[in-house]
Design an enzyme around this catalytic site. Structure first.
Site, PDB file in Angstrom:
ATOM      1  N   PRO A   9      -6.562 -39.809 -30.381  1.00  0.00           N
ATOM      2  CG  PRO A   9      -6.926 -37.878 -31.620  1.00  0.00           C
ATOM      3  CD  PRO A   9      -7.307 -38.551 -30.334  1.00  0.00           C
ATOM      4  CG  ASN A  10      -2.881 -39.752 -34.865  1.00  0.00           C
ATOM      5  OD1 ASN A  10      -3.089 -40.506 -35.807  1.00  0.00           O
ATOM      6  ND2 ASN A  10      -3.299 -38.497 -34.862  1.00  0.00           N
ATOM      7  NE  ARG A  17       1.633 -39.343 -33.133  1.00  0.00           N
ATOM      8  CZ  ARG A  17       0.888 -38.671 -32.299  1.00  0.00           C
ATOM      9  NH1 ARG A  17       0.463 -39.256 -31.199  1.00  0.00           N
ATOM     10  NH2 ARG A  17       0.559 -37.438 -32.545  1.00  0.00           N
ATOM     11  CE1 TYR A  22       3.749 -37.234 -28.855  1.00  0.00           C
ATOM     12  CE2 TYR A  22       4.220 -37.677 -31.171  1.00  0.00           C
ATOM     13  CZ  TYR A  22       3.641 -36.881 -30.199  1.00  0.00           C
ATOM     14  OH  TYR A  22       2.967 -35.746 -30.552  1.00  0.00           O
ATOM     15  CG  ASN A  73      -2.257 -38.084 -24.507  1.00  0.00           C
ATOM     16  OD1 ASN A  73      -2.635 -37.121 -25.173  1.00  0.00           O
ATOM     17  ND2 ASN A  73      -1.038 -38.588 -24.620  1.00  0.00           N
ATOM     18  CB  ALA A  76      -4.312 -33.467 -32.499  1.00  0.00           C
ATOM     19  CD  GLU A  97      -4.566 -30.984 -21.061  1.00  0.00           C
ATOM     20  OE1 GLU A  97      -5.199 -30.177 -20.337  1.00  0.00           O
ATOM     21  OE2 GLU A  97      -3.938 -30.638 -22.076  1.00  0.00           O
ATOM     22  CG  HIS A  99      -0.420 -33.410 -23.431  1.00  0.00           C
ATOM     23  ND1 HIS A  99      -1.262 -33.794 -24.452  1.00  0.00           N
ATOM     24  CD2 HIS A  99      -1.075 -32.476 -22.715  1.00  0.00           C
ATOM     25  CE1 HIS A  99      -2.384 -33.086 -24.352  1.00  0.00           C
ATOM     26  NE2 HIS A  99      -2.301 -32.286 -23.307  1.00  0.00           N
ATOM     27  CB  SER A 101       5.625 -34.485 -26.478  1.00  0.00           C
ATOM     28  OG  SER A 101       4.389 -33.875 -26.813  1.00  0.00           O
ATOM     29  NE  ARG A 106       5.877 -31.746 -30.107  1.00  0.00           N
ATOM     30  CZ  ARG A 106       5.033 -32.717 -30.495  1.00  0.00           C
ATOM     31  NH1 ARG A 106       4.279 -33.327 -29.609  1.00  0.00           N
ATOM     32  NH2 ARG A 106       4.967 -33.056 -31.763  1.00  0.00           N
ATOM     33  NE  ARG A 110       2.703 -30.607 -31.717  1.00  0.00           N
ATOM     34  CZ  ARG A 110       2.018 -31.510 -32.411  1.00  0.00           C
ATOM     35  NH1 ARG A 110       0.995 -32.120 -31.881  1.00  0.00           N
ATOM     36  NH2 ARG A 110       2.373 -31.817 -33.644  1.00  0.00           N
TER      37      ARG A 110
HETATM   38  C1  DQA Z   1       0.258 -35.466 -27.346  1.00  0.00           C
HETATM   39  C2  DQA Z   1       0.595 -34.047 -27.804  1.00  0.00           C
HETATM   40  C3  DQA Z   1      -0.382 -33.567 -28.862  1.00  0.00           C
HETATM   41  O1  DQA Z   1      -0.033 -32.270 -29.296  1.00  0.00           O
HETATM   42  C4  DQA Z   1      -0.343 -34.501 -30.069  1.00  0.00           C
HETATM   43  O2  DQA Z   1      -1.289 -34.086 -31.021  1.00  0.00           O
HETATM   44  C5  DQA Z   1      -0.517 -35.915 -29.691  1.00  0.00           C
HETATM   45  C6  DQA Z   1       0.170 -36.426 -28.510  1.00  0.00           C
HETATM   46  C7  DQA Z   1       1.296 -35.996 -26.346  1.00  0.00           C
HETATM   47  O3  DQA Z   1       0.996 -37.001 -25.698  1.00  0.00           O
HETATM   48  O4  DQA Z   1       2.398 -35.469 -26.256  1.00  0.00           O
HETATM   49  O5  DQA Z   1      -1.171 -36.680 -30.395  1.00  0.00           O
HETATM   50  O6  DQA Z   1      -1.007 -35.429 -26.692  1.00  0.00           O
END
Ligand code: DQA
Length: 144
Positions: A9-10, A17, A22, A73, A76, A97, A99, A101, A106, A110
């Protein structure tokens, strides 16, 4: 070798964003980068993104016995989705996995990953390069 790149998501909002966290590059930029990185290494990638938990779960199930690895990835969902964790645990294909960031530097929430224990490992904080590092891992794993 075939690898599935899965973004949750996102991540379709990359570029717009929170660019301070990011970066300014888009999901399309990411996929292009990974395609050219993979071609050089003789790896075939397929890239998918969804904002929907159930869709990500279906794609994980479909990946079983269809690809050699999944670079994931989960956005959240990482921090609370037991359904995604169980989906990863239910398949034999290894999942890394990733990420963009540095999640451990953070907010408190997270720092928890409910998927980490069922993944091969976690790469966090290296921006888009983290996806390439995961592809590299699968390439080395496949060679040995
Ligand atoms: C993320 C880190 C997550 O905490 C966040 O909710 C994201 C992006 C990252 O790629 O850094 O949507 O997965």
């Amino acid at each position: 070798m075939k690898i599935l790149i899965l973004n949750g998501p996102n991540l379709n909002r990359l570029g717009q964003r929170e660019p301070d966290i990011y970066g300014s590059e888009t999901l399309t930029d990411l996929v292009k980068k990974l395609e050219s990185y993979s071609e050089k290494n003789n790896v075939t990638i397929q890239s998918k993104q969804s904002n929907w938990e159930g869709q990500l779960i279906d794609w994980l199930h479909e990946a079983d016995n269809a690809v050699d690895g999944v670079v994931f990835n989960p956005g959240a969902f990482t921090h609370y989705s037991y359904a995604i964790r169980d989906a990863i645990a239910s398949i034999d294909v290894p999942v890394v996995e990733v990420h963009i960031s540095h999640v451990h530097a953070r907010e408190e929430f997270r720092k928890t990953s409910v998927v980490a224990p069922v993944c091969i490992g976690q790469i966090s904080g290296f921006g888009f390069t983290g996806y390439e590092m995961a592809i590299d891992y699968f390439w080395r794993r496949n060679r040995s």
